[in-house]
Design an enzyme around this catalytic site. Structure first.
Site, PDB file in Angstrom:
ATOM      1  N   CYS A  79       0.842  -1.190   0.000  1.00  0.00           N
ATOM      2  CA  CYS A  79       0.000   0.000   0.000  1.00  0.00           C
ATOM      3  C   CYS A  79       0.882   1.245   0.000  1.00  0.00           C
ATOM      4  O   CYS A  79       1.783   1.376   0.833  1.00  0.00           O
ATOM      5  CB  CYS A  79      -0.896  -0.024   1.237  1.00  0.00           C
ATOM      6  SG  CYS A  79      -1.812   1.509   1.499  1.00  0.00           S
ATOM      7  N   GLU A  80       0.627   2.139  -0.917  1.00  0.00           N
ATOM      8  CA  GLU A  80       1.464   3.324  -1.018  1.00  0.00           C
ATOM      9  C   GLU A  80       1.203   4.334   0.097  1.00  0.00           C
ATOM     10  O   GLU A  80       1.997   5.231   0.314  1.00  0.00           O
ATOM     11  CB  GLU A  80       1.301   3.995  -2.381  1.00  0.00           C
ATOM     12  CG  GLU A  80      -0.054   4.583  -2.643  1.00  0.00           C
ATOM     13  CD  GLU A  80      -0.181   5.139  -4.047  1.00  0.00           C
ATOM     14  OE1 GLU A  80      -0.829   6.179  -4.192  1.00  0.00           O
ATOM     15  OE2 GLU A  80       0.361   4.548  -4.995  1.00  0.00           O
ATOM     16  N   HIS A  81       0.110   4.170   0.822  1.00  0.00           N
ATOM     17  CA  HIS A  81      -0.183   5.106   1.908  1.00  0.00           C
ATOM     18  C   HIS A  81       0.657   4.856   3.161  1.00  0.00           C
ATOM     19  O   HIS A  81       1.054   5.801   3.837  1.00  0.00           O
ATOM     20  CB  HIS A  81      -1.658   5.050   2.291  1.00  0.00           C
ATOM     21  CG  HIS A  81      -2.557   5.635   1.261  1.00  0.00           C
ATOM     22  ND1 HIS A  81      -3.903   5.395   1.232  1.00  0.00           N
ATOM     23  CD2 HIS A  81      -2.308   6.452   0.200  1.00  0.00           C
ATOM     24  CE1 HIS A  81      -4.452   6.040   0.213  1.00  0.00           C
ATOM     25  NE2 HIS A  81      -3.501   6.682  -0.421  1.00  0.00           N
ATOM     26  N   HIS A  82       0.865   3.572   3.502  1.00  0.00           N
ATOM     27  CA  HIS A  82       1.571   3.241   4.744  1.00  0.00           C
ATOM     28  C   HIS A  82       2.795   2.353   4.520  1.00  0.00           C
ATOM     29  O   HIS A  82       3.469   1.997   5.477  1.00  0.00           O
ATOM     30  CB  HIS A  82       0.625   2.527   5.714  1.00  0.00           C
ATOM     31  CG  HIS A  82      -0.581   3.322   6.062  1.00  0.00           C
ATOM     32  ND1 HIS A  82      -1.796   3.121   5.445  1.00  0.00           N
ATOM     33  CD2 HIS A  82      -0.754   4.333   6.931  1.00  0.00           C
ATOM     34  CE1 HIS A  82      -2.673   3.973   5.935  1.00  0.00           C
ATOM     35  NE2 HIS A  82      -2.073   4.721   6.836  1.00  0.00           N
ATOM     36  N   GLN A 120      -5.210  -0.631  -4.085  1.00  0.00           N
ATOM     37  CA  GLN A 120      -5.937  -1.750  -4.683  1.00  0.00           C
ATOM     38  C   GLN A 120      -6.864  -1.278  -5.791  1.00  0.00           C
ATOM     39  O   GLN A 120      -6.989  -1.930  -6.827  1.00  0.00           O
ATOM     40  CB  GLN A 120      -6.726  -2.506  -3.615  1.00  0.00           C
ATOM     41  CG  GLN A 120      -7.473  -3.704  -4.188  1.00  0.00           C
ATOM     42  CD  GLN A 120      -8.186  -4.519  -3.138  1.00  0.00           C
ATOM     43  OE1 GLN A 120      -7.792  -4.542  -1.982  1.00  0.00           O
ATOM     44  NE2 GLN A 120      -9.245  -5.196  -3.537  1.00  0.00           N
ATOM     45  N   HIS A 148      -5.704  -6.007   3.856  1.00  0.00           N
ATOM     46  CA  HIS A 148      -4.718  -4.939   3.989  1.00  0.00           C
ATOM     47  C   HIS A 148      -4.186  -4.856   5.411  1.00  0.00           C
ATOM     48  O   HIS A 148      -4.964  -4.725   6.358  1.00  0.00           O
ATOM     49  CB  HIS A 148      -5.347  -3.592   3.617  1.00  0.00           C
ATOM     50  CG  HIS A 148      -5.706  -3.474   2.179  1.00  0.00           C
ATOM     51  ND1 HIS A 148      -5.028  -2.647   1.320  1.00  0.00           N
ATOM     52  CD2 HIS A 148      -6.658  -4.096   1.442  1.00  0.00           C
ATOM     53  CE1 HIS A 148      -5.556  -2.751   0.105  1.00  0.00           C
ATOM     54  NE2 HIS A 148      -6.548  -3.627   0.157  1.00  0.00           N
ATOM     55  N   CYS A 150      -2.806  -2.395   6.752  1.00  0.00           N
ATOM     56  CA  CYS A 150      -3.139  -1.101   7.351  1.00  0.00           C
ATOM     57  C   CYS A 150      -4.533  -1.124   7.986  1.00  0.00           C
ATOM     58  O   CYS A 150      -4.832  -0.282   8.830  1.00  0.00           O
ATOM     59  CB  CYS A 150      -3.013   0.035   6.334  1.00  0.00           C
ATOM     60  SG  CYS A 150      -4.014  -0.147   4.866  1.00  0.00           S
TER      61      CYS A 150
END
Length: 190
Positions: A79-82, A120, A148, A150
């Site tokens: 995941c590019e956020h976390h 995703q 996920h 996260c």
């Protein structure tokens, strides 16, 4: 394009120091190198052409084939956020145009696109677009079902929660046809 392992090692050492750890202590001394090696694998799809596996096709001739459906393709991404992993299964369907591709080529497309910092939702769309670009089919349906980290290990901590995303193109965008294929996907063996 390979990742810069030396920079990753340096950044991980700095991160460990920032959380109050001693990067030289036993157990952590090789962690920066291990993380760099794993990031090389996790992000190995950067710079690769996801259409490439679809270039070796077979002509169908006069046949007007029905849907090709490949279920339960396991994948993992970050995941590019976390920068936490998500993993699940991809289900791919397409209505061939004039050509088909070997079934082993479709998981390769998923693998290349998943080996990048991802969302995703975007991954689902990119898989569908790559199949359209590479095969020129009459229709495409992509369904991803993933867990996920996260969501499961931080914040909401919903360990059983999964996310389902769907992308469809062409004739497989018809709601009735989509529902029929999604029902077939649901009959897969887990």
């Amino acid at each position: 394009m390979a990742v810069d392992r030396a920079r990753i090692e340096s950044a991980v050492a700095e991160l460990l120091a920032a959380i109050g750890e001693d990067v030289t202590r036993p157990g952590l001394e090789k962690t920066p190198a291990r993380v760099a090696e794993s990031y090389d694998e996790f992000f190995g799809g950067l710079g690769l052409d996801a259409v490439e596996p679809l270039r070796d096709t077979v002509p169908l001739g006069d046949n007007d084939p029905e849907t090709v459906l490949l279920r339960d393709i396991r994948f993992r991404s970050m995941c590019e956020h976390h920068l936490l992993p998500f993993e699940g299964v991809a289900h791919l369907a397409y209505l061939p145009g004039e050509r088909v591709v070997g079934l082993g080529r479709l998981p390769k497309v998923v693998e290349i696109l998943a080996a990048r910092p991802q969302l995703q939702e975007r991954l689902t769309e990119e898989i569908a677009d790559t199949i359209v670009q590479g095969l020129d089919p009459r229709g495409v349906l992509v369904v991803l079902d993933a867990r996920h980290a996260c969501v499961t290990t931080r914040g909401a901590r919903q360990s059983d929660a999964t996310t389902v995303t769907i992308a469809s193109r062409g004739q497989l965008s018809d709601p009735v046809v989509r529902a029929e294929l999604i029902a077939l996907i649901g009959r897969g063996v887990k």
